[in-house]
Motif scaffolding. Structure first.
Motif, short mmCIF file in Angstrom:
data_model
loop_
_atom_site.label_atom_id
_atom_site.label_comp_id
_atom_site.label_asym_id
_atom_site.label_seq_id
_atom_site.Cartn_x
_atom_site.Cartn_y
_atom_site.Cartn_z
N ILE A 335 -4.19 -37.59 -13.13
CA ILE A 335 -4.10 -38.26 -11.83
C ILE A 335 -3.35 -39.57 -12.01
N PHE A 337 -2.39 -43.11 -10.25
CA PHE A 337 -2.90 -44.01 -9.21
C PHE A 337 -1.88 -45.10 -8.89
N VAL A 476 -13.04 -43.94 -12.59
CA VAL A 476 -12.09 -43.56 -13.65
C VAL A 476 -12.83 -42.95 -14.84
N LEU A 479 -13.76 -39.38 -14.08
CA LEU A 479 -12.59 -38.49 -14.20
C LEU A 479 -12.27 -38.20 -15.66
N LYS A 480 -12.40 -39.21 -16.52
CA LYS A 480 -12.17 -39.00 -17.95
C LYS A 480 -13.15 -37.99 -18.52
N ARG A 485 -6.66 -36.91 -17.29
CA ARG A 485 -5.93 -38.08 -17.75
C ARG A 485 -5.66 -39.01 -16.57
N THR A 486 -5.86 -40.32 -16.75
CA THR A 486 -5.66 -41.28 -15.67
C THR A 486 -4.48 -42.20 -15.99
N VAL A 506 -7.98 -47.32 -17.14
CA VAL A 506 -7.12 -46.13 -17.10
C VAL A 506 -6.54 -45.86 -18.48
#
Length: 641
Positions: A335, A337, A476, A479-480, A485-486, A506
């Protein structure tokens, strides 16, 4: 006397209409239940009386229970010029009756009608959020004209009208508050349960509830363009758009039905000659094959699940623009941002101001603020606020303005050219020589620098800082943990980007991104990770949102957000992204379960029929029962978890 009779008759007619309106959505289920009662009566009669009466009851069950599906199947066949599962069921029921299995054929129709009614229920249940939203918008509004209050239809409101909204009432139109303060329940729009404080100048939306203060609002949008109406249109559009899996299943259905009919036709003859079966047994087994090989459960594996997931998302302020985006979201591996307004609050503040020696600070601030007032960029708005805080109350009108996205603004004020923006834009060498030690220290703190230059050189440098949202780190990190991957994309300098990326946790960052370079970075990220989502505010990020596999707008209900992205989160609430991904993964998982289960049942039933283990009633129950189970499994997506 006559008048009272007329009124009574009208009341009875209205009551009748209301009753019909209540019954209409359930007619399919009612027909199925009547069919079931007739089957039971036919079975009881067949044990005590001659078969003519029982067969008549079974035939009636055929007609009442199968009418809706038969009509649907015939109309779709004529419209699409292709066969479908409804036609298979009709053929199977008629075939069963031809060989004397009236009860089995009637049971087939009954269970098929029940599963059809359940599928209709699923679709109506998934649309419940839309209808409930529609019910939330008031029909009338209290308009103030020349100090007088008048009640008018919402459809007649025009931009600029002043409306009075009392405590406990729903706001009838989008607008801004021009008198009073209150708290607003925006759950219908954003899914947020906590009320939001609103004051003079705050934006309010149609369908939300004014809780504790009388307010006057100025209408800013016509009724058909309110955020409320756009949400309804969005969800309706999403429910009519089919996912790639659904499109494949529907294309597959026509071919599969033809293959089944061909195999059934062969089954009517080959076993008699090759295996020595009797004609009755051969035809009977062919009819069972026609029933059990029908892909009813397979066809119902995807659409009910998709509709349920879309409705669940809408209820929680997550709007999917179609099944394709809902399906794709569960497959993303990275993702990207945007920083401002996404990872950060998007409301930066001026923390430092360095002015060239010999210049009057307030005059300079007036010029800079007058230019920046022509832009809606968060940094520009912050500079205007700062100037007003420093006593600049009057702004002047520039002679010429040119907004250069990603760089800054070029303007002419009092016949003098001004450049306001990045160091590269105003002149890198001159910017580097402007209070170098102070600027270096400011940039090390992760602040964004904006330079102002006139005909004589750099006039000022303003440092601004945007605060990372409190929920960013949690979102974040979640999501990890999901293996995603951020990446942060920002137009800030390397130093500023590094500080913000560290605070936001991130995985990586890409600094000094212009709108067009964000597109290039998204393409590179897609090459690295395969499936990528882009999260932005829907304005400068529009090209990147369109380039990503899934574009997600964090717009708090802005028009641009609704029009740009594939998924819209009605609040700037990062944890909702993880919720949306989990919802997509749940849907994809349930669809896989449905497809695997329905295919397995078909294979087992076909094999059992070939070995003459399976009788028609059990084939009907196994086949239609699997369809009902698949739909019930899809309905689980209506629950939050």
């Amino acid at each position: 006397m006559e008048e009272s009779k007329v009124l009574l008759r009208k009341a009875e007619e209205n009551q009748s209409v209301t009753l019909m309106e209540r019954i209409k959505p359930h007619l399919e289920l009612i027909a199925a239940l009547i069919s079931g009662v007739l089957i039971l009566a036919g079975w009881i009669v067949s044990r005590n009386i001659t078969g003519v009466l029982s067969n008549s009851l079974f035939l009636l069950a055929f007609v009442i229970g199968g009418f809706a599906k038969a009509k649907e199947g015939i109309e779709e066949t004529i419209a699409n010029k292709d066969l479908n599962v409804e036609m298979l069921m009709i053929f199977a029921a008629i075939g069963s009756a031809i060989i004397g299995y009236w009860a089995e054929g009637a049971i087939l129709i009954f269970i098929f009608a029940v599963s059809g009614a359940l599928e209709t229920y699923t679709m109506s249940k998934s649309q419940k959020e839309i209808y409930s939203l529609m019910d939330l918008q008031p029909e009338n509004a209290l308009r103030i004209v020349d100090g007088r209050e008048e009640q008018v239809p919402v459809s007649s409101l025009e931009i600029g009208d002043i409306l009075l909204v009392k405590p406990g009432e729903r706001i009838p139109s989008d607008g801004i508050i021009n008198k009073g303060t209150t708290t607003i329940d925006e759950a219908a729009i954003s899914g947020e349960s906590l009320p939001v404080t609103k004051e003079l100048g705050s934006e309010v939306f149609a369908g939300t509830v004014n809780i504790n203060g009388a307010i006057a609002i100025e209408v800013t949008k016509p009724n058909n363009e309110t955020l409320f109406q756009k949400i309804i249109q969005l969800v309706q559009s999403a429910q009519s758009e089919k996912s790639p899996s659904q499109q494949f299943i529907e294309r597959f259905e026509g071919t599969y039905v033809k293959v089944v009919l061909l195999v059934v036709l062969l089954m009517m003859f080959i076993p008699h000659f090759a295996l020595g079966w009797s004609w009755t047994a051969t035809f009977y087994r062919a009819m069972i094959l026609l029933v059990v090989a029908s892909p009813c459960a397979l066809v119902a594996s995807i659409m009910p699940a998709t509709l349920s997931a879309i409705s669940n998302g809408a209820k929680h302020g997550i709007l999917f623009k179609g099944g394709v985006h809902l399906e794709n979201l569960g497959h993303i591996r990275a993702i990207a941002f945007d920083k401002t307004g996404t990872l950060t609050k998007g409301k930066p503040q001026v923390t430092n101001a360095l002015v060239r020696e010999g210049m009057e600070t307030n005059d300079l601030l007036q010029t800079i603020a007058s230019i920046e007032n022509q832009s809606n960029h968060p940094l520009a708005m912050a500079i205007v606020r700062y100037a007003r805080e420093k006593g600049v109350n009057t702004l002047i009108s520039p002679d010429h303005i040119e907004d250069i996205p990603g760089w800054g603004i070029k303007a002419i004020v009092n016949k003098e050219e001004w450049l306001i923006g990045k160091a590269d834009f105003v002149g890198l060498e001159e910017a580097a020589a402007f209070y170098p030690e102070d600027v270096q220290q400011i940039e090390a703190q992760g602040k964004t620098t904006v330079y102002a230059r006139n005909s004589t050189g750099i006039a000022a440098m303003l440092a601004l800082q945007d605060i990372v949202r409190e929920e960013t780190k949690t979102a974040v990190q979640t999501l990890k943990e999901m293996g995603i991957r951020t990446i942060m994309l920002t137009g800030d300098s390397q130093k500023t980007a590094k500080v913000i990326a560290g605070e936001a946790l991130v995985d990586e960052y890409i600094a000094e991104c212009l709108p067009e370079t964000k597109v290039d970075e998204i393409k590179k990220t897609i090459n690295r990770y395969g499936s990528v989502a882009m999260v932005g505010d829907g304005i400068n990020d529009a090209p990147a949102l369109a380039t990503a596999n899934v574009g997600i707008a964090m717009g708090e209900g802005t028009d641009v957000a609704l029009e740009t992205a594939d998924v819209v989160l009605m609040k700037n609430d990062l944890p909702r992204i993880a919720e949306a991904i989990l919802l997509s993964k749940r849907m994809n998982r349930i669809v896989k379960q449905n497809v695997f289960f329905s295919i397995s049942v078909i294979v087992v039933l076909i094999a059992s029929n070939f070995f003459q283990i399976l009788n028609l009633p059990y084939g009907v129950i196994g086949h239609e029962g699997s369809t009902i189970l698949v739909i019930l499994n899809s309905l689980r997506l209506l629950r939050s978890r």
